[in-house]
Structure formats: C-alpha cells, structure tokens
Design an enzyme around this catalytic site. Structure first.
Site, short mmCIF file in Angstrom:
data_model
loop_
_atom_site.label_atom_id
_atom_site.label_comp_id
_atom_site.label_asym_id
_atom_site.label_seq_id
_atom_site.Cartn_x
_atom_site.Cartn_y
_atom_site.Cartn_z
N SER A 225 0.86 -1.18 0.00
CA SER A 225 0.00 0.00 0.00
C SER A 225 0.90 1.22 0.00
CB SER A 225 -0.87 0.01 1.25
OG SER A 225 -0.06 0.29 2.37
N LYS A 226 0.27 2.35 -0.12
CA LYS A 226 1.07 3.57 -0.17
C LYS A 226 1.89 3.75 1.09
CE LYS A 226 -1.57 6.08 -3.48
NZ LYS A 226 -2.82 6.79 -3.58
N ARG A 227 1.33 3.28 2.20
CA ARG A 227 2.03 3.45 3.47
C ARG A 227 3.18 2.47 3.61
NH1 ARG A 227 -2.48 2.50 5.18
NH2 ARG A 227 -3.60 4.05 3.98
#
Ligand code: GLU
Length: 452
Positions: A225-227
C-alpha cells in the site's frame, strides 16, 4: 493483450507489473498490446491522471500497439450491445430495481457518470439472466480452474435505469470487441471474471484466456500500500532507477525462470516470459533488491551510454569531464541519484566533513599525509597505476596499513570518507587540484593543532 488502467492517480508498482506482464506476453507471442483507459468514472478520470499513466508507461518503455482507447467514448457501442441482449432475452428490465437506481442517482447526481439512451423507461435497471444451476468456470492460467456456482449468483445488473452501463458489462464488451485473447490482471479482479464471462456468453463470443496475478506484498508481509513501500513508477524514476532494471525487477515479482537467473535483459525476458509460469503465492516488493539489480545494470552499461544517461539525469552536458567522472563511479553507484554525490568533488570544491577529518587524522596521520603530498608531486603521468605505486612506497617505508593513508587523502580531496577508488579519484581530479586540496587540508590542520 491489453492493459486497462483506471486513471485514478499515479501508476503504482502493482499496475506497472500488470502492464509489464501483458507487454512481455504480447512481445513473446508476437501479439498486439492494446492500451485501454477505463475512464468511465468521470470524476476521477482527469486528463492529468491519464497523462500520468501514459507518462509512466513511456518511461518504462512499454510501448503499446493500439490505443489509448477510451472506454467512456465507447458508450454508444455499450448501449448497442445492451439493446441486443434485451432483444434476445438474455437480459431484461427489472422495474423492481428502480429504487436502487433512484438511490444511485441521489448519490451521484442524475447527470453524472456516463449514459446512453438504452432505455425509454429510466426507472428500470437491466439485469443479465444467470442460469439457475451449473457453474461458471474460470480457466485461470495461474490458479487453474476456479468454479463459481450459478445458483449463488443473482441475475446481476448490467445497466442502470438511466442507460449507463456497469463496469463488468463495459469490460466484457470491450474485451470482446477488441479481440482480446489474453487478459492478465490482478487477483482482485477474479470475482469479476464470472460476470464478464456470462456477458460474453450472452453476446455469443469466445472469452479470452485469463491469468490473475497474486497480489504484491511489502517487505513486512502486508499487502502493498502507499504506506508500506508502494512507490509509483514516477517515484522510482525520481529515485534514479533505470527503466531496464525496473522491468527486470518487476518481471521477477511472481515470475522466475526456474533456474535462479535474476539479471536479464529485456530481450531475454521477452524470450523466456510465460504468464503460466507465474507462481500462486504473493510476491514481495523489496526495494533493496531493486537497488542491487539496478547497480548491476549501471555497471554493465557501455561508458558512452552510461555517460549519456547520467548527463540526462543530472541535466548536464555529456562532456569529457562528465565522462571521466562516470568512468570512476560506474562500479560504485547503484542508482543514478548516487552518482552526483560521489563525483561532485571533481566539479566543485568540496565541503569538508570536519568530524570525519578529525577522525582520520588521529594517530600520526599528519606526517604521513605530508609524505604522500611530496610523493605525489613527482608522479608523472598522474594516472592511477603510477599514483598507486607512489603511495605504496610511502606505506612501505612507514609500515602502516593502506587505510591510514588513503582515508586522510580521501577526506582531503573529496570532503568525505566515501568516494570512488582513491587512485582513480586522484587521477580524475588531476595533480594540481589534488595537491592543492591536500596542502590546504594540512595547513588547516597545522593551524588547528597550533591553536588547540
Ligand atoms: N481498470 C481495472 C483496474 O485498473 C483493470 C480492469 C481489467 O484489467 O480488466 O484495476
């Protein structure tokens, strides 16, 4: 083959891998690669988002043969197919769904979304008839046979009451019309596939082959994910990776040759890639591995090409000076971004890392550096082999380890403790500048010790 992104933002690793696999398979089979932009979400499909995706694909050098085709612009065709399914009885209007439609309109606004004029009865959604028994079977090239019992599926809505068609319907019509023979896409689409198969069956067309790719995970094992490590293609570019290395690395996220080969040119990837060899377990995106692979690609380039690529990345001219800098850094830099910090000392006066300097000047380094200065002044030509011999004789006389001399020289001429090879660095800098920097460092040091 086709790549069918929804242009909702930047192209991320997962999407880039999907694009790459489609492209490799198309090149491997001698087939065509179609780029279809699934832009029916009018709010999110901005021209800017579309351009970001095209830009990322261009940078990755995944050129497409047809397209980009807009799904939205095929609205009339979707309505036409809807009409023929209604006419054949494969689909029917369901007035009972009008409430849903009303709710949808309330949420989205009556004129948002995309719509044709399929219905003169805007209250009734259109449903596709799903058989009551039997299974809809996805013959997946990666997962094998996946069965979806029809009894568990309702007749599903393919168009809203206002005539706008739904996602799975549009995708099926487009894949059928575009003559798509192979669909490679993420696992998250597997549950859509039976619906798309049913639409194609109702249209009376042969479905494509499907391959659903296992999802990508980050190094922590969680979904990417982006995180969690997911970089966009644009970010990878900004971090100084080479498109060829990114292609190689992405290819290995879930696929392998079975014989541990890791470094592959794009030609080799095309030759060996087969989507049915993709594994069933999720792959892990690990930027450290990409770095390593990128370093390999950087080292193996011809110097002229390397210089050209570095020059473009830095926005400089690929002149002799840069070429000389490139020749000494090529073994060392793993990304394009690492090049400049390692060779900047050749272009500008370095700023000395004082802490590093004090550390390397401990225990008698001062006279050693003085001797090295004297020895280097007599070296002619000032080239790596001669420099090494001159410094070796200083070391031999004093009987000290190389690092005791090389690190002070390194800090004196580059400002820090990390640089390309010391002999090459000295040679590239040239005798005059090298001696001047060493002298200046010694003088400063002498002053500091006098005062201290
Ligand atoms: N537009 C979909 C997405 O971006 C892909 C659809 C497909 O490949 O069938 O996730």
């Amino acid at each position: 083959m086709r790549f069918a992104p929804s242009p909702t933002g930047l192209l991320h690793i997962g999407g880039a891998r999907t694009a790459l696999y489609n492209w490799l398979q198309a090149r491997h089979d001698g087939g065509a690669m179609i780029l279809r932009i699934e832009d029916t979400d009018r709010e999110r499909s901005t021209p800017d988002n579309v351009e970001q995706i095209l830009d990322a694909l261009r940078w990755l050098e995944l050129e497409w043969d047809e397209g980009p085709k807009s799904q939205y612009e095929r609205g009339d065709r979707h309505v036409e197919v809807l009409g023929s399914l209604l006419a054949s009885g494969a689909a029917y209007r369901d007035p009972a769904t009008s409430q849903d439609v009303k709710a949808w309109k309330d949420r989205h606004g009556a004129d948002r979304g995309y719509r044709g004029e399929a219905s003169d009865d805007p209250g009734a959604a259109v449903r596709l008839r799903v058989p009551d028994d039997g299974d809809t079977i996805v013959q997946d090239l990666i997962r094998g046979e996946v069965r979806f019992p029809n009894a568990a599926a309702d007749d599903f809505v393919i168009a809203r009451g206002d005539g706008s068609v739904l996602y799975n319907f549009a995708v099926a019509v487009d894949d059928a019309d575009m003559g798509i023979t192979d669909v490679i896409r993420g696992d998250d689409h597997l549950s859509n596939t039976p619906k798309q198969l049913l639409v194609m069956e109702a249209m009376g067309v042969e479905p494509p082959r499907y391959a659903h790719l296992p999802l990508l995970h980050g190094p922590d094992g969680k979904k990417l994910s982006k995180r969690n490590g997911a970089a966009s293609v644009q970010e990878l570019r900004e971090r100084g990776y080479l498109p060829a290395a990114v292609r190689n690395y992405l290819a290995l996220l879930g696929w392998g040759t079975g014989d541990d080969t890791t470094v592959m040119s794009t030609e080799q990837l095309i030759e060996r890639f087969d989507v049915s060899d993709v594994g069933r377990s999720s792959a892990i995106f690990d930027e450290q591995k990409l770095r390593w692979l990128n370093g390999r690609f950087m080292r193996e380039m011809a110097l002229d090409e390397y210089t050209a690529v570095v020059a473009r990345h830095l926005g400089r001219e690929p002149d002799e000076r840069l070429r000389a800098a490139c020749s000494i850094v090529q073994d060392k830099a793993q990304t394009l971004n690492e090049v400049w910090p390692l060779v900047a000392f050749l272009f500008e006066e370095p700023v000395t890392d004082e802490k590093a300097w004090r550390k390397v000047m401990k225990d008698g380094a001062f006279p050693l550096l003085e001797e090295a200065h004297a020895a280097l002044s007599g070296v002619d030509p000032f080239e790596p082999g001669q420099i090494e011999r001159a410094l070796a004789s200083v070391l031999a006389e004093r009987d000290v380890k190389p690092g005791k001399l090389y690190q002070p020289i390194r800090v004196a001429i580059t400002g820090g403790t990390v640089s390309p090879g010391i002999f090459e660095s000295l040679a590239a800098l040239g005798r005059e500048a090298a001696l001047r920097r060493m002298r200046r460092a010694l003088d400063r040091d002498r002053k500091a010790r006098r005062n201290g």
